[in-house]
Design a protein around this motif. Sequence first.
Motif, PDB file in Angstrom:
ATOM      1  N   SER A 167       0.906  -1.123   0.032  1.00  0.00           N
ATOM      2  CA  SER A 167      -0.069  -0.081   0.123  1.00  0.00           C
ATOM      3  C   SER A 167       0.841   1.360   0.038  1.00  0.00           C
ATOM      4  O   SER A 167       0.461   2.208  -0.661  1.00  0.00           O
ATOM      5  N   VAL A 168       2.010   1.080   0.819  1.00  0.00           N
ATOM      6  CA  VAL A 168       2.891   2.451   0.792  1.00  0.00           C
ATOM      7  C   VAL A 168       3.516   2.642  -0.637  1.00  0.00           C
ATOM      8  O   VAL A 168       3.721   3.760  -1.091  1.00  0.00           O
ATOM      9  N   LEU A 169       4.103   1.673  -1.047  1.00  0.00           N
ATOM     10  CA  LEU A 169       4.786   1.443  -2.274  1.00  0.00           C
ATOM     11  C   LEU A 169       3.738   1.996  -3.426  1.00  0.00           C
ATOM     12  O   LEU A 169       3.968   2.809  -4.464  1.00  0.00           O
ATOM     13  N   GLY A 170       2.409   1.385  -3.033  1.00  0.00           N
ATOM     14  CA  GLY A 170       1.255   1.660  -4.452  1.00  0.00           C
ATOM     15  C   GLY A 170       0.909   3.234  -4.267  1.00  0.00           C
ATOM     16  O   GLY A 170       0.683   3.725  -5.327  1.00  0.00           O
ATOM     17  N   VAL A 171       0.956   3.850  -3.138  1.00  0.00           N
ATOM     18  CA  VAL A 171       0.507   5.292  -3.013  1.00  0.00           C
ATOM     19  C   VAL A 171       1.541   6.063  -3.977  1.00  0.00           C
ATOM     20  O   VAL A 171       1.244   7.039  -4.669  1.00  0.00           O
ATOM     21  N   LEU A 172       2.819   5.821  -3.835  1.00  0.00           N
ATOM     22  CA  LEU A 172       3.901   6.346  -4.662  1.00  0.00           C
ATOM     23  C   LEU A 172       3.908   6.097  -5.935  1.00  0.00           C
ATOM     24  O   LEU A 172       4.015   7.136  -6.752  1.00  0.00           O
ATOM     25  N   VAL A 173       3.420   4.929  -6.431  1.00  0.00           N
ATOM     26  CA  VAL A 173       3.422   4.444  -7.941  1.00  0.00           C
ATOM     27  C   VAL A 173       2.085   5.192  -8.545  1.00  0.00           C
ATOM     28  O   VAL A 173       2.259   5.880  -9.380  1.00  0.00           O
ATOM     29  N   GLY A 174       1.130   5.352  -7.633  1.00  0.00           N
ATOM     30  CA  GLY A 174      -0.169   6.069  -7.932  1.00  0.00           C
ATOM     31  C   GLY A 174       0.260   7.559  -8.270  1.00  0.00           C
ATOM     32  O   GLY A 174      -0.255   8.321  -9.114  1.00  0.00           O
ATOM     33  N   LEU A 175       0.893   8.143  -7.336  1.00  0.00           N
ATOM     34  CA  LEU A 175       1.473   9.658  -7.308  1.00  0.00           C
ATOM     35  C   LEU A 175       2.282   9.789  -8.750  1.00  0.00           C
ATOM     36  O   LEU A 175       2.024  10.642  -9.525  1.00  0.00           O
ATOM     37  N   ALA A 176       2.971   8.922  -8.798  1.00  0.00           N
ATOM     38  CA  ALA A 176       3.894   8.926 -10.179  1.00  0.00           C
ATOM     39  C   ALA A 176       3.089   8.935 -11.359  1.00  0.00           C
ATOM     40  O   ALA A 176       3.385   9.625 -12.316  1.00  0.00           O
ATOM     41  N   LEU A 177       2.311   8.018 -11.350  1.00  0.00           N
ATOM     42  CA  LEU A 177       1.371   7.876 -12.559  1.00  0.00           C
ATOM     43  C   LEU A 177       0.428   9.084 -12.903  1.00  0.00           C
ATOM     44  O   LEU A 177       0.142   9.127 -13.845  1.00  0.00           O
ATOM     45  N   THR A 178       0.026   9.725 -11.831  1.00  0.00           N
ATOM     46  CA  THR A 178      -0.765  10.897 -11.861  1.00  0.00           C
ATOM     47  C   THR A 178      -0.087  12.101 -12.206  1.00  0.00           C
ATOM     48  O   THR A 178      -0.362  13.005 -12.863  1.00  0.00           O
ATOM     49  N   TYR A 179       0.816  12.608 -11.502  1.00  0.00           N
ATOM     50  CA  TYR A 179       1.399  13.820 -11.403  1.00  0.00           C
ATOM     51  C   TYR A 179       3.090  13.693 -11.920  1.00  0.00           C
ATOM     52  O   TYR A 179       3.710  14.933 -11.929  1.00  0.00           O
ATOM     53  N   GLY A 180       3.642  12.552 -12.074  1.00  0.00           N
ATOM     54  CA  GLY A 180       5.053  12.362 -12.497  1.00  0.00           C
ATOM     55  C   GLY A 180       5.244  13.040 -13.957  1.00  0.00           C
ATOM     56  O   GLY A 180       4.156  13.493 -14.713  1.00  0.00           O
ATOM     57  N   ASN A 181       6.462  13.387 -14.251  1.00  0.00           N
ATOM     58  CA  ASN A 181       6.847  13.779 -15.616  1.00  0.00           C
ATOM     59  C   ASN A 181       6.552  12.851 -16.793  1.00  0.00           C
ATOM     60  O   ASN A 181       6.709  11.523 -16.225  1.00  0.00           O
TER      61      ASN A 181
END
Lengths: 51, 186
Positions: free
Chosen positions: B37-51
């Motif tokens: 879940s912790v890693l998944g939140v980071l993955v979700g953030l990167a997918l939404t707001y990453g360059n």
Amino acid sequence: MAELLLRTQEIISRNFMSLEFYFLAGLLYFAINYAIERFGKYVERKVSVPS
Amino acid sequence: MNEFSAFLDQVWLARFVILRGLGLTVSISLLAIALGSVLGVLVGLALTYGNRPLRFVVRAYTDFIRGTPVLVLVLASFYILSTIGIELNAFQAGVFALAVFCSSHVGEIVRGALQAIPAGQTEAAKAIGLTFRQTFTSVLWPQALRQMLPTWVNTAAEMVKRPRFCPSSAWPSFCSARRRSSRAIS
């Protein structure tokens, strides 16, 4: 290292009570999942907007 | 009635075996859910707001992991990591593989929840001068959490049934094969 299902299969191989022990394993899996579901509901209540 | 008492008798005889199995299942799945879940939140953030390059890398990671069977992931974390010098025991390999699998699913859940929030919310937060961190923690995350909880519970329930793929005592031949393969490579 053996988890619940493998342990159940080990027990069944000794006493051949397959249906009974698979049912018991199912009940234990249900208990874990029910606890997770209750935890989810608890967090949902905590973060919901009061109406 | 006689059969039922015989069953209860067998359950009592095997109580410690069952409890050990139950304990292992609970510990592997809870650790995998928490780390995933912790890693998944980071993955979700990167997918939404990453360059764009970051999104491409994380999208490849998510699609690759989601499309790989759990058994293959467990085997890979048990054998392939040992060839690059990371020796995980059976428990660690199981938790690692399941956490990675969980993270790809949670990542997609978080992405969906974040993208479902109307853009006006972010614009309003920017208008009152909030930084991205403040916007995320005070505006986006509370709304996304409400949307993602039911699907997160679904993923967590799925994770409880996955430890059956973890390395077990039935794998001794694989363990020796791993040692042989590591030696052959080095």
